[in-house]
Design a protein around this motif. Structure first.
Motif, PDB file in Angstrom:
ATOM      1  N   ARG A   1       0.829  -1.209   0.000  1.00 10.35           N
ATOM      2  CA  ARG A   1       0.000   0.000   0.000  1.00 10.35           C
ATOM      3  C   ARG A   1       0.868   1.265   0.000  1.00 10.35           C
ATOM      4  O   ARG A   1       0.578   2.235  -0.692  1.00 10.35           O
ATOM      5  N   GLU A   2       1.952   1.245   0.780  1.00 10.41           N
ATOM      6  CA  GLU A   2       2.885   2.384   0.802  1.00 10.41           C
ATOM      7  C   GLU A   2       3.426   2.641  -0.607  1.00 10.41           C
ATOM      8  O   GLU A   2       3.432   3.779  -1.086  1.00 10.41           O
ATOM      9  N   LYS A   3       3.843   1.585  -1.255  1.00 12.01           N
ATOM     10  CA  LYS A   3       4.391   1.701  -2.613  1.00 12.01           C
ATOM     11  C   LYS A   3       3.341   2.246  -3.584  1.00 12.01           C
ATOM     12  O   LYS A   3       3.635   3.078  -4.441  1.00 12.01           O
ATOM     13  N   GLN A   4       2.107   1.772  -3.434  1.00 10.85           N
ATOM     14  CA  GLN A   4       1.021   2.221  -4.299  1.00 10.85           C
ATOM     15  C   GLN A   4       0.812   3.734  -4.161  1.00 10.85           C
ATOM     16  O   GLN A   4       0.712   4.447  -5.159  1.00 10.85           O
ATOM     17  N   ILE A   5       0.765   4.215  -2.937  1.00  7.74           N
ATOM     18  CA  ILE A   5       0.564   5.648  -2.702  1.00  7.74           C
ATOM     19  C   ILE A   5       1.761   6.445  -3.224  1.00  7.74           C
ATOM     20  O   ILE A   5       1.598   7.476  -3.881  1.00  7.74           O
ATOM     21  N   LYS A   6       2.973   5.970  -2.962  1.00  7.91           N
ATOM     22  CA  LYS A   6       4.168   6.669  -3.439  1.00  7.91           C
ATOM     23  C   LYS A   6       4.226   6.717  -4.961  1.00  7.91           C
ATOM     24  O   LYS A   6       4.728   7.678  -5.537  1.00  7.91           O
ATOM     25  N   ASN A   7       3.698   5.696  -5.613  1.00  6.80           N
ATOM     26  CA  ASN A   7       3.709   5.664  -7.080  1.00  6.80           C
ATOM     27  C   ASN A   7       2.760   6.675  -7.710  1.00  6.80           C
ATOM     28  O   ASN A   7       2.846   6.940  -8.900  1.00  6.80           O
TER      29      ASN A   7
END
Length: 82
Positions: free
Chosen positions: A62-68
């Motif tokens: 989820r962190e990666k998704q938001i950062k992307n």
């Protein structure tokens, strides 16, 4: 529990997205301490949003998704919706 979270600093006028297995209060305290790194030495990071997950892998995903998103506008729109 694991958490994905979004912090905001008024003085930096920036958002920070992260994840942790710590209690959120403790993690925010660490971000607000005087340490090296993006959040260090600022002291005014406030929690704007968080999600709970059962596994570290889910929180990291989820962190990666938001950062992307790579968009402040998307993050602000997302926070306002919730």
């Amino acid at each position: 529990m694991y958490y994905t979270y979004i912090l905001y600093s008024i003085s930096k006028n920036k958002y920070y997205v992260g994840c942790t297995g710590d209690l959120l209060e403790e993690r925010i305290r660490k971000h607000n301490s005087n340490h090296k790194g993006f959040t260090g030495g600022i002291g005014d990071w406030t929690l704007k949003y968080f999600e709970e997950f059962f596994t570290k892998e889910e929180a990291l995903k989820r962190e990666k998704q938001i950062k992307n998103w790579k968009s402040r506008k998307l993050i602000e729109k997302f926070i306002l919706k919730v």
